[in-house]
Design a protein around this motif. Sequence first.
Motif, PDB file in Angstrom:
ATOM      1  N   SER A 200      10.266  -4.909 -16.669  1.00  0.00           N
ATOM      2  CA  SER A 200      10.072  -6.334 -16.962  1.00  0.00           C
ATOM      3  C   SER A 200      10.174  -7.214 -15.729  1.00  0.00           C
ATOM      4  CB  SER A 200      11.113  -6.793 -17.990  1.00  0.00           C
ATOM      5  OG  SER A 200      12.433  -6.643 -17.484  1.00  0.00           O
ATOM      6  N   VAL A 201      10.835  -6.721 -14.667  1.00  0.00           N
ATOM      7  CA  VAL A 201      10.989  -7.562 -13.480  1.00  0.00           C
ATOM      8  C   VAL A 201      10.002  -7.174 -12.380  1.00  0.00           C
ATOM      9  CG1 VAL A 201      13.428  -7.814 -14.009  1.00  0.00           C
ATOM     10  CG2 VAL A 201      12.734  -6.121 -12.304  1.00  0.00           C
ATOM     11  N   LEU A 202       9.177  -6.170 -12.632  1.00  0.00           N
ATOM     12  CA  LEU A 202       8.232  -5.738 -11.599  1.00  0.00           C
ATOM     13  C   LEU A 202       6.837  -6.305 -11.905  1.00  0.00           C
ATOM     14  CD1 LEU A 202       9.686  -2.181 -11.055  1.00  0.00           C
ATOM     15  CD2 LEU A 202       9.523  -3.988  -9.345  1.00  0.00           C
ATOM     16  N   TYR A 203       6.066  -5.625 -12.716  1.00  0.00           N
ATOM     17  CA  TYR A 203       4.738  -6.151 -13.039  1.00  0.00           C
ATOM     18  C   TYR A 203       4.234  -5.458 -14.296  1.00  0.00           C
ATOM     19  CZ  TYR A 203       3.636  -1.934 -10.334  1.00  0.00           C
ATOM     20  OH  TYR A 203       3.606  -0.649  -9.854  1.00  0.00           O
ATOM     21  N   ASP A 204       3.301  -6.099 -14.970  1.00  0.00           N
ATOM     22  CA  ASP A 204       2.735  -5.534 -16.188  1.00  0.00           C
ATOM     23  C   ASP A 204       2.113  -4.177 -15.893  1.00  0.00           C
ATOM     24  OD1 ASP A 204       3.475  -7.730 -17.614  1.00  0.00           O
ATOM     25  OD2 ASP A 204       1.514  -8.720 -17.516  1.00  0.00           O
ATOM     26  N   GLY A 205       2.436  -3.207 -16.728  1.00  0.00           N
ATOM     27  CA  GLY A 205       1.864  -1.883 -16.555  1.00  0.00           C
ATOM     28  C   GLY A 205       2.618  -1.002 -15.580  1.00  0.00           C
ATOM     29  N   TYR A 206       3.760  -1.488 -15.073  1.00  0.00           N
ATOM     30  CA  TYR A 206       4.527  -0.667 -14.128  1.00  0.00           C
ATOM     31  C   TYR A 206       4.950   0.646 -14.784  1.00  0.00           C
ATOM     32  CZ  TYR A 206       8.483   1.129 -11.481  1.00  0.00           C
ATOM     33  OH  TYR A 206       9.337   1.960 -10.788  1.00  0.00           O
ATOM     34  N   VAL A 207       4.717   1.730 -14.090  1.00  0.00           N
ATOM     35  CA  VAL A 207       5.129   3.052 -14.549  1.00  0.00           C
ATOM     36  C   VAL A 207       6.105   3.617 -13.524  1.00  0.00           C
ATOM     37  CG1 VAL A 207       4.400   5.398 -15.093  1.00  0.00           C
ATOM     38  CG2 VAL A 207       2.934   3.453 -15.709  1.00  0.00           C
ATOM     39  N   PRO A 208       7.338   3.923 -13.933  1.00  0.00           N
ATOM     40  CA  PRO A 208       8.318   4.422 -12.974  1.00  0.00           C
ATOM     41  C   PRO A 208       7.940   5.800 -12.461  1.00  0.00           C
ATOM     42  CG  PRO A 208       9.162   4.607 -15.208  1.00  0.00           C
ATOM     43  CD  PRO A 208       7.883   3.820 -15.299  1.00  0.00           C
ATOM     44  N   PRO A 209       8.453   6.182 -11.299  1.00  0.00           N
ATOM     45  CA  PRO A 209       8.171   7.517 -10.778  1.00  0.00           C
ATOM     46  C   PRO A 209       8.695   8.581 -11.743  1.00  0.00           C
ATOM     47  CG  PRO A 209       9.929   6.454  -9.527  1.00  0.00           C
ATOM     48  CD  PRO A 209       9.356   5.420 -10.420  1.00  0.00           C
ATOM     49  N   PRO A 210       8.057   9.740 -11.787  1.00  0.00           N
ATOM     50  CA  PRO A 210       8.443  10.771 -12.765  1.00  0.00           C
ATOM     51  C   PRO A 210       9.750  11.485 -12.450  1.00  0.00           C
ATOM     52  CG  PRO A 210       6.664  11.569 -11.375  1.00  0.00           C
ATOM     53  CD  PRO A 210       6.844  10.127 -11.039  1.00  0.00           C
ATOM     54  N   SER A 211      10.232  11.370 -11.217  1.00  0.00           N
ATOM     55  CA  SER A 211      11.472  12.066 -10.877  1.00  0.00           C
ATOM     56  C   SER A 211      12.189  11.340  -9.754  1.00  0.00           C
ATOM     57  CB  SER A 211      11.185  13.519 -10.472  1.00  0.00           C
ATOM     58  OG  SER A 211      12.395  14.247 -10.334  1.00  0.00           O
ATOM     59  N   ASN A 212      13.382  11.837  -9.440  1.00  0.00           N
ATOM     60  CA  ASN A 212      14.213  11.239  -8.398  1.00  0.00           C
ATOM     61  C   ASN A 212      13.653  11.538  -7.013  1.00  0.00           C
ATOM     62  OD1 ASN A 212      15.879  10.701 -10.575  1.00  0.00           O
ATOM     63  ND2 ASN A 212      17.132  12.518 -10.225  1.00  0.00           N
ATOM     64  N   GLN A 213      14.041  10.686  -6.062  1.00  0.00           N
ATOM     65  CA  GLN A 213      13.555  10.860  -4.697  1.00  0.00           C
ATOM     66  C   GLN A 213      14.685  10.676  -3.688  1.00  0.00           C
ATOM     67  OE1 GLN A 213       9.512   8.747  -4.130  1.00  0.00           O
ATOM     68  NE2 GLN A 213      10.372   7.762  -5.942  1.00  0.00           N
ATOM     69  N   ILE A 214      14.545  11.353  -2.580  1.00  0.00           N
ATOM     70  CA  ILE A 214      15.403  11.131  -1.419  1.00  0.00           C
ATOM     71  C   ILE A 214      14.536  10.448  -0.364  1.00  0.00           C
ATOM     72  CG2 ILE A 214      16.805  12.200   0.385  1.00  0.00           C
ATOM     73  CD1 ILE A 214      17.322  14.517  -1.575  1.00  0.00           C
ATOM     74  N   VAL A 215      15.000   9.310   0.106  1.00  0.00           N
ATOM     75  CA  VAL A 215      14.203   8.463   0.989  1.00  0.00           C
ATOM     76  C   VAL A 215      14.962   8.246   2.290  1.00  0.00           C
ATOM     77  CG1 VAL A 215      13.131   6.190   1.242  1.00  0.00           C
ATOM     78  CG2 VAL A 215      13.188   7.300  -1.009  1.00  0.00           C
ATOM     79  N   VAL A 216      14.240   8.263   3.408  1.00  0.00           N
ATOM     80  CA  VAL A 216      14.857   7.981   4.704  1.00  0.00           C
ATOM     81  C   VAL A 216      14.002   6.950   5.438  1.00  0.00           C
ATOM     82  CG1 VAL A 216      13.681   9.908   5.863  1.00  0.00           C
ATOM     83  CG2 VAL A 216      15.791   8.999   6.840  1.00  0.00           C
ATOM     84  N   GLY A 217      14.677   6.040   6.153  1.00  0.00           N
ATOM     85  CA  GLY A 217      13.962   5.000   6.875  1.00  0.00           C
ATOM     86  C   GLY A 217      14.573   4.728   8.230  1.00  0.00           C
ATOM     87  N   ASP A 218      13.851   4.008   9.056  1.00  0.00           N
ATOM     88  CA  ASP A 218      14.299   3.602  10.383  1.00  0.00           C
ATOM     89  C   ASP A 218      15.164   2.352  10.222  1.00  0.00           C
ATOM     90  OD1 ASP A 218      14.363   2.186  12.947  1.00  0.00           O
ATOM     91  OD2 ASP A 218      12.809   3.593  13.605  1.00  0.00           O
ATOM     92  N   ALA A 219      16.441   2.433  10.627  1.00  0.00           N
ATOM     93  CA  ALA A 219      17.374   1.321  10.417  1.00  0.00           C
ATOM     94  C   ALA A 219      17.007   0.099  11.245  1.00  0.00           C
ATOM     95  CB  ALA A 219      18.798   1.766  10.744  1.00  0.00           C
ATOM     96  N   GLU A 220      16.300   0.290  12.340  1.00  0.00           N
ATOM     97  CA  GLU A 220      15.924  -0.838  13.187  1.00  0.00           C
ATOM     98  C   GLU A 220      14.686  -1.544  12.659  1.00  0.00           C
ATOM     99  OE1 GLU A 220      14.825  -1.851  17.877  1.00  0.00           O
ATOM    100  OE2 GLU A 220      15.031   0.232  17.198  1.00  0.00           O
ATOM    101  N   THR A 221      13.631  -0.790  12.359  1.00  0.00           N
ATOM    102  CA  THR A 221      12.373  -1.393  11.942  1.00  0.00           C
ATOM    103  C   THR A 221      12.326  -1.667  10.435  1.00  0.00           C
ATOM    104  OG1 THR A 221      11.281   0.724  11.531  1.00  0.00           O
ATOM    105  CG2 THR A 221      11.208  -0.162  13.793  1.00  0.00           C
TER     106      THR A 221
END
Length: 578
Positions: A200-221
Motif C-alpha cells: 500500500s505504500v509502494l505502488y499499485d500492482g507491487y509484487v514483493p520478491p519471492p524470497s529473501n535476499q542478502i544485499v551488499v553496497g558501497d558505504a561511501e557511494t
Amino acid sequence: MIRNYLPGIVIGLLLGGVASAQTVEELVARGGELFHADIGCHVCHGPNAQGLVGPTLHFGPTPVDIFDQLESNPMMGVIVAEMDPSDADLEAIAMYIRTLADLPLELGLVEDWRTALAIVKANQAQQLEFTKTPRDLQVEAIETFASVQETWTRRAREGNLTSHYQTEVIATFDPGEPKFTPEPGKTYFYENVGTTSSPSVLYDGYVPPPSNQIVVGDAETKEIIASYMLPETLRATVHGTVMSPDGRYVYIIGARPGQADNEPTVNSSATLIKADALTLQPIKQFTIGGRIHHAQAFRDLVLVDMFARDPDGLGVFLLDPETDEVVGGIRDVDLGGFAYTAWSDKDYEYIYALVEPAGYAPGRATGMFAAVSMYQGRFTALRPFWIAKIDPDTWEVLREYPIPGYRPNWLVVDSAKENMYVINSLSNAAKINIETGEVVWTNGTGIGPYGASLNIDETELWVADKGEGAHHLGRTVTIIDTQTGHATETLYGAYKVDHVLLDPTGTEMWATSNGEGRIYVYDAESRELTNIIDMPGNGDAHGLVWVHYDENGEPRVVRDQGNFHGGINPVLGNALNF
C-alpha cells in the motif's frame, strides 16, 4: 493541579512594598536567573524563548498566563516541583521574557499583573471531593511508576544460570563464486532483505520478491553492488542483519525445518542460514532452538536473542561463528519472563536483556499481544516489564531494572557506561542510571518506536517511530535531547522505519524501512535527508552491518545494530573515513 496559595489580596499586601521598591532592571535580572535555571523555562521554550518543544513566548505571557499553565498543563509539573515559583518570581519571569521579545518594559505593568493575578486566585476552583469505587482505589494504588519500584521483587533465579542448546546441521551448500571483489581500505554495508514490505505504500500492482535476499553496497557511494536471492525453499520471515565479527559470514533466518514459510510469521521455529560474505550464497543451514530475532557481534562471538523458542531452546545465547555451536545462554524460565531483545555495552562487559512478563499470550507472543491490547483499549494496565543485567561468563542475573512504560524493545548504553536509553513500544523512551537504577527522565516519542541511536557527542537520541504494536505505518524519526529528555525535532522518514544507526564515520544516521524496502540516510548534524537507497525489489530491510577491509584486505565488522566494533568508534574519536 491545585496549589496552596495565600489569598491574592493578602499576597498583594505582603509583597506590594517589596515589589514596588524593585527596579525594572532588578526584575529582569531575577527573571533571567529563573528562566535559565537548570530546570527553567529555556528547557522547553529555547534560550531566547523562540519556542522549542514548547511554543514561542514572544507574545509576552503575563504572570496570569504562566500561572494558568502551572495549574493546568501536566508538562509544567516539573517546574512546579523543582522551581515552585512565587508570585514575585512569575512577575520577574514575565518581565524578562519581554526583553527577549523586544516588548516595552514598564514598572507599572507589575501592578496590573498583580491585580489580575489576585482576581484569578480569588476565583480559583476549590478541590472537590468525589466518590471512589473499589476499582478506583485499586488503580490508585498501582498507577505510579514509583509504586512499581517500591514493590519490585526479583524475577530471575539466583546464581549461575548457564544453559546450552545443541545445534544441528540440516544441510550444507556450495558457496559458489564471489559476487564482488572488496577493495582494501573500503567499507561496505550489508542488509538482509525479506518479502513483507507493505504494497500500500509502494505502488499499485507491487509484487514483493519471492524470497529473501542478502544485499551488499558501497558505504561511501551508497550504491548497491551485489545481491543474492535465496532459493524459495529457504524463504523465511527476516528479522535483523547479522555477521560474524570477522566479517566473513552473514547469518539470515532460514525456513522452518523441512519447509519454507508460506505465510509471514514469527511464532514458529526456524533455522539459521550461514552465507559467505563474498558469494552471498548459503554454505550451511542449521537449527538453533527457535527463530532468531536480533543478533550482534559480542567479543569474538555473536549475541543472539530469539523470537519463537523450541521446548529446549534458549531466550538469549552466545554463538561461536567458527563452529556454529551455542557456547552458553539463558532460558526464559530462569529469567522469570520472556527475553525480547538483548544488548551490550562497548566493552562487552554485560548483557542487558529486555524482559516481558509471561502470560498475555502463548510463549514469546506475550509482549506483542500485551502492547497491541493496550493500543486497542482491551487492557487498561499491564504487569511491569524490566531489564535484566547479565554476566555473560556465568549467566548470572546481577540486577533487574523495572522500566517506566510498557514493552521495551531497544536499548543503548552510553560510552561512559553510566546510562542506558530504553525505547518502549507504547511510545516512550527513558534514560536510566545503570549504577543507581534512577530514571533520569522519561518522555514521549513518535508512535510505536523501535530502533534508536546516539549521535557522535551523545547529546541526541534518534528514535525510529515504526508504529510497532499500534499497527500504524509510522514514518518519522524523533530526535530527543539526552540531557532533558525533550524532543527537539521530528524528521520525515520512510514508512515503518525500523532501525536507525549512526554510521562508522559518525556523520550520518542510516534508517531502514520495513514498509517500503529502503534505507534513508540523514546528515547527523544538519539532519537533512541526503540519500535514499532502494533495496532490490523493495524487499523489507532489517538492520545494518558495516564491514571494513584494512590495507591488507582483511575484513572486520565495525558497526552493527548493537554497537561499534573492531577498534572503530567515532564517539570515542576513532572514526572511519569513507
